[in-house]
Write a protein that holds these residues in place. Structure first.
Motif, PDB file in Angstrom:
ATOM      1  N   MET A   1       0.896  -1.149  -0.010  1.00 19.67           N
ATOM      2  CA  MET A   1      -0.117  -0.054  -0.086  1.00 19.67           C
ATOM      3  C   MET A   1       0.964   1.403   0.129  1.00 19.67           C
ATOM      4  O   MET A   1       0.554   2.157  -0.757  1.00 19.67           O
ATOM      5  N   PHE A   2       1.959   1.210   0.784  1.00 20.83           N
ATOM      6  CA  PHE A   2       2.890   2.346   0.666  1.00 20.83           C
ATOM      7  C   PHE A   2       3.304   2.678  -0.586  1.00 20.83           C
ATOM      8  O   PHE A   2       3.547   3.934  -0.929  1.00 20.83           O
ATOM      9  N   PHE A   3       3.614   1.729  -1.311  1.00 24.67           N
ATOM     10  CA  PHE A   3       4.334   1.845  -2.737  1.00 24.67           C
ATOM     11  C   PHE A   3       3.259   2.250  -3.769  1.00 24.67           C
ATOM     12  O   PHE A   3       3.674   2.570  -5.065  1.00 24.67           O
ATOM     13  N   THR A   4       1.984   1.864  -3.433  1.00 24.09           N
ATOM     14  CA  THR A   4       0.650   2.221  -4.423  1.00 24.09           C
ATOM     15  C   THR A   4      -0.158   3.385  -4.014  1.00 24.09           C
ATOM     16  O   THR A   4       0.187   4.377  -4.363  1.00 24.09           O
ATOM     17  N   ARG A   5      -1.162   3.139  -3.128  1.00 21.24           N
ATOM     18  CA  ARG A   5      -2.283   4.055  -2.841  1.00 21.24           C
ATOM     19  C   ARG A   5      -1.368   5.203  -1.878  1.00 21.24           C
ATOM     20  O   ARG A   5      -1.818   6.329  -2.111  1.00 21.24           O
ATOM     21  N   GLY A   6      -0.733   4.815  -1.181  1.00 20.26           N
ATOM     22  CA  GLY A   6      -0.131   5.278  -0.029  1.00 20.26           C
ATOM     23  C   GLY A   6      -0.949   5.477   1.125  1.00 20.26           C
ATOM     24  O   GLY A   6      -2.244   5.102   0.964  1.00 20.26           O
ATOM     25  N   PHE A   7      -0.702   5.984   2.315  1.00 17.00           N
ATOM     26  CA  PHE A   7      -1.401   6.101   3.380  1.00 17.00           C
ATOM     27  C   PHE A   7      -0.855   7.271   4.116  1.00 17.00           C
ATOM     28  O   PHE A   7       0.324   7.611   4.434  1.00 17.00           O
ATOM     29  N   ASP A   8      -1.639   7.770   5.177  1.00 15.42           N
ATOM     30  CA  ASP A   8      -1.036   8.796   6.172  1.00 15.42           C
ATOM     31  C   ASP A   8      -0.974   8.394   7.650  1.00 15.42           C
ATOM     32  O   ASP A   8      -0.024   8.767   8.648  1.00 15.42           O
ATOM     33  N   VAL A   9      -1.773   7.662   7.930  1.00 13.90           N
ATOM     34  CA  VAL A   9      -1.881   6.881   9.314  1.00 13.90           C
ATOM     35  C   VAL A   9      -1.893   5.536   9.548  1.00 13.90           C
ATOM     36  O   VAL A   9      -2.599   4.718   8.665  1.00 13.90           O
ATOM     37  N   ILE A  10      -1.186   5.021  10.464  1.00 14.75           N
ATOM     38  CA  ILE A  10      -1.344   3.522  11.173  1.00 14.75           C
ATOM     39  C   ILE A  10      -2.043   3.654  12.099  1.00 14.75           C
ATOM     40  O   ILE A  10      -1.844   4.165  13.234  1.00 14.75           O
ATOM     41  N   HIS A  11      -3.247   2.962  12.231  1.00 15.59           N
ATOM     42  CA  HIS A  11      -4.231   2.809  13.325  1.00 15.59           C
ATOM     43  C   HIS A  11      -4.065   1.499  13.943  1.00 15.59           C
ATOM     44  O   HIS A  11      -4.506   0.425  13.148  1.00 15.59           O
ATOM     45  N   ALA A  12      -3.469   1.137  15.219  1.00 14.29           N
ATOM     46  CA  ALA A  12      -3.173  -0.243  15.573  1.00 14.29           C
ATOM     47  C   ALA A  12      -3.907  -0.426  16.878  1.00 14.29           C
ATOM     48  O   ALA A  12      -3.891   0.543  17.756  1.00 14.29           O
ATOM     49  N   CYS A  13      -4.460  -1.716  17.357  1.00 14.01           N
ATOM     50  CA  CYS A  13      -5.162  -1.744  18.428  1.00 14.01           C
ATOM     51  C   CYS A  13      -4.430  -3.168  18.829  1.00 14.01           C
ATOM     52  O   CYS A  13      -4.119  -4.128  18.081  1.00 14.01           O
ATOM     53  N   ASN A  14      -4.458  -3.277  20.530  1.00 11.23           N
ATOM     54  CA  ASN A  14      -3.819  -4.304  21.058  1.00 11.23           C
ATOM     55  C   ASN A  14      -4.770  -5.243  21.469  1.00 11.23           C
ATOM     56  O   ASN A  14      -5.766  -4.835  21.853  1.00 11.23           O
ATOM     57  N   PRO A  15      -4.361  -6.471  22.020  1.00 11.75           N
ATOM     58  CA  PRO A  15      -3.131  -7.280  22.000  1.00 11.75           C
ATOM     59  C   PRO A  15      -2.861  -7.685  20.499  1.00 11.75           C
ATOM     60  O   PRO A  15      -3.803  -7.717  19.694  1.00 11.75           O
ATOM     61  N   PRO A  16      -1.478  -8.009  20.389  1.00 10.48           N
ATOM     62  CA  PRO A  16      -0.309  -7.743  21.113  1.00 10.48           C
ATOM     63  C   PRO A  16       0.253  -6.307  21.034  1.00 10.48           C
ATOM     64  O   PRO A  16      -0.130  -5.449  20.167  1.00 10.48           O
ATOM     65  N   ASP A  17       1.105  -6.098  22.080  1.00  6.60           N
ATOM     66  CA  ASP A  17       1.608  -4.629  22.082  1.00  6.60           C
ATOM     67  C   ASP A  17       2.818  -4.613  21.506  1.00  6.60           C
ATOM     68  O   ASP A  17       4.026  -4.342  21.945  1.00  6.60           O
ATOM     69  N   LEU A  18       2.929  -5.180  20.126  1.00  4.21           N
ATOM     70  CA  LEU A  18       4.213  -5.220  19.246  1.00  4.21           C
ATOM     71  C   LEU A  18       4.092  -4.208  18.075  1.00  4.21           C
ATOM     72  O   LEU A  18       5.148  -4.013  17.229  1.00  4.21           O
ATOM     73  N   PHE A  19       2.713  -3.851  17.781  1.00  4.07           N
ATOM     74  CA  PHE A  19       2.591  -3.060  16.459  1.00  4.07           C
ATOM     75  C   PHE A  19       3.350  -1.576  16.463  1.00  4.07           C
ATOM     76  O   PHE A  19       3.362  -0.944  15.615  1.00  4.07           O
ATOM     77  N   PHE A  20       3.820  -1.250  17.717  1.00  6.82           N
ATOM     78  CA  PHE A  20       4.721   0.007  17.606  1.00  6.82           C
ATOM     79  C   PHE A  20       5.778  -0.135  16.898  1.00  6.82           C
ATOM     80  O   PHE A  20       6.282   0.901  16.397  1.00  6.82           O
ATOM     81  N   LEU A  21       6.383  -1.393  16.679  1.00  4.98           N
ATOM     82  CA  LEU A  21       7.463  -1.712  15.890  1.00  4.98           C
ATOM     83  C   LEU A  21       7.208  -1.139  14.310  1.00  4.98           C
ATOM     84  O   LEU A  21       8.016  -0.604  13.748  1.00  4.98           O
ATOM     85  N   ILE A  22       5.881  -1.501  13.775  1.00  3.03           N
ATOM     86  CA  ILE A  22       5.333  -1.255  12.455  1.00  3.03           C
ATOM     87  C   ILE A  22       5.250   0.131  12.582  1.00  3.03           C
ATOM     88  O   ILE A  22       5.648   1.012  11.750  1.00  3.03           O
ATOM     89  N   GLY A  23       4.452   0.757  13.534  1.00  6.85           N
ATOM     90  CA  GLY A  23       4.260   2.421  13.533  1.00  6.85           C
ATOM     91  C   GLY A  23       5.528   2.913  13.526  1.00  6.85           C
ATOM     92  O   GLY A  23       5.602   4.232  13.052  1.00  6.85           O
ATOM     93  N   ALA A  24       6.562   2.661  14.549  1.00  6.24           N
ATOM     94  CA  ALA A  24       7.828   3.380  14.633  1.00  6.24           C
ATOM     95  C   ALA A  24       8.412   3.605  13.327  1.00  6.24           C
ATOM     96  O   ALA A  24       9.104   4.557  12.773  1.00  6.24           O
ATOM     97  N   CYS A  25       8.597   2.529  12.616  1.00 12.04           N
ATOM     98  CA  CYS A  25       9.128   2.423  11.119  1.00 12.04           C
ATOM     99  C   CYS A  25       8.626   3.535  10.274  1.00 12.04           C
ATOM    100  O   CYS A  25       9.451   4.031   9.574  1.00 12.04           O
ATOM    101  N   PHE A  26       7.350   3.237   9.983  1.00 11.19           N
ATOM    102  CA  PHE A  26       6.795   4.185   9.051  1.00 11.19           C
ATOM    103  C   PHE A  26       6.635   5.769   9.487  1.00 11.19           C
ATOM    104  O   PHE A  26       6.564   6.823   8.855  1.00 11.19           O
ATOM    105  N   LYS A  27       6.894   6.015  11.025  1.00 11.36           N
ATOM    106  CA  LYS A  27       6.965   7.324  11.264  1.00 11.36           C
ATOM    107  C   LYS A  27       8.414   7.809  10.911  1.00 11.36           C
ATOM    108  O   LYS A  27       8.252   9.160  10.588  1.00 11.36           O
ATOM    109  N   LEU A  28       9.421   7.092  10.531  1.00  7.60           N
ATOM    110  CA  LEU A  28      10.564   7.640   9.958  1.00  7.60           C
ATOM    111  C   LEU A  28      10.173   7.969   8.506  1.00  7.60           C
ATOM    112  O   LEU A  28      10.888   8.788   8.020  1.00  7.60           O
ATOM    113  N   LEU A  29       9.225   7.817   7.862  1.00  4.65           N
ATOM    114  CA  LEU A  29       8.826   8.242   6.532  1.00  4.65           C
ATOM    115  C   LEU A  29       7.677   9.225   6.426  1.00  4.65           C
ATOM    116  O   LEU A  29       7.015   9.272   5.575  1.00  4.65           O
TER     117      LEU A  29
END
Length: 318
Positions: A1-29
């Motif tokens: 999706m990042f390379f096609t439509r694109g997006f602005d926000v990642i909305h993640a709900c827990n459990p597990p409390d691991l999705f911050f790894l994805i969110g943090a990576c895309f925050k760099l972008l």
């Protein structure tokens, strides 16, 4: 999706409390990360296993890193909001309470099905997960008190839901000699769930009094209220906030007092009607999902203000 439509926000709900790894990576972008806080995982671990060991401390760390990575956090109630601010270190203006409001289109009031009472006068209804922290064993002990201590054979119990402890709870019902007074449906379609709850004279929430349940908003309480049912539950902070005068409150983790409160309501039809009406009005006027939509939109608008205020959005070179 990042390379096609694109997006602005990642909305993640827990459990597990691991999705911050994805969110943090895309925050760099340049993307935004919204953490939708559904469960207190450290408290849930302690409720299930009764210990604060390495894994409990690890869950605290994962929770903290999740909050630190989030641009905005969504809390299901004020207790969760306080944890985001105190334990998670989030600025108060970045934490939004959006409650899990029941859908009145789904929770329809229907005529009772007297067959579900199995020939008895009254039905006590429960819907939810069959797990250790849900306190089903307390409810079964309350059933034993009702049948054998108070000599009441006119009360049936309808328990809707599946979970890891379902077979264990059935075995406990056999040990307590109340299996004939309890129907375990397992996981069923909405139509069967609604039939059981609409037939119930009183609904019950026997969640164990612990840190997890005290701070958590249980959807089943508001579902009971949406169907106009009076409730009996233990006296937990968020459960009392949700139900208020739609519920009676038993002493925490006291099966005998739970039984007493159930019989108190079953034997008072006028009070049941008044409490059920109050609960239904509270859902319609305050707790139903349409009342929460503006709060969710406000959380996203906060992200938008960040984008609009950034130097890049204003065409300023950095």
């Amino acid at each position: 999706m990042f390379f096609t439509r694109g997006f602005d926000v990642i909305h993640a709900c827990n459990p597990p409390d691991l999705f911050f790894l994805i969110g943090a990576c895309f925050k760099l972008l340049g993307k935004k990360f919204v953490f939708d806080h559904h469960d207190l995982n450290p408290e849930l671990y302690e409720a299930k296993f009764g210990r604060r060991d390495f894994f409990y401390r690890l869950m605290l760390k994962l929770e903290y890193w999740t909050f630190r990575a989030a641009d905005v956090s969504i809390a299901t109630n004020e207790s969760y909001r306080r944890i985001a601010i105190t334990r998670g270190g989030m600025p108060p203006e970045r934490v939004f309470v959006v409650r899990s409001g029941p859908s009145l289109a789904r929770l329809k009031i229907l005529p009772p099905d007297v067959r579900l009472k199995c020939g008895r006068k009254y039905l006590v209804g429960y819907v939810g997960v069959m797990g250790r922290q849900e306190g089903i064993d307390y409810l079964l002990e309350a059933a034993r008190h009702i049948v054998y201590y108070y000599g009441r054979e006119d009360v049936h119990f309808g328990l809707v839901g599946g979970g890891t402890s379902l077979e264990e709870m059935k075995a406990i019902a056999q040990e307590l000699r109340v299996a004939d007074y309890v129907t375990f449906t397992g996981r069923v379609p909405d139509s069967e769930l609604l039939a059981m709850l609409n037939t119930a004279d009183v609904c019950v929430n026997p969640d164990v009094a612990n840190d997890m349940n005290d701070k958590s908003t249980m959807n089943k309480i508001m579902e009971y209220m949406a169907l106009g049912k009076p409730i009996v539950q233990f006296d937990l902070a968020e459960g009392r906030f949700s139900a208020q005068r739609a519920s009676l409150y038993a002493r925490n983790n006291d099966a005998l007092n739970l039984a007493e409160k159930l019989l108190e309501l079953l034997d008072d039809p006028a009070r049941r009607a008044k409490m059920g009406e109050y609960g239904r009005r509270r859902v319609e006027n305050e707790l139903a999902w349409p009342h929460e939509v503006p709060k969710l939109l406000a959380a996203y608008e906060a992200l938008g203000r960040d984008v609009e205020a950034s130097p890049a959005a204003q065409g300023v070179e950095t």
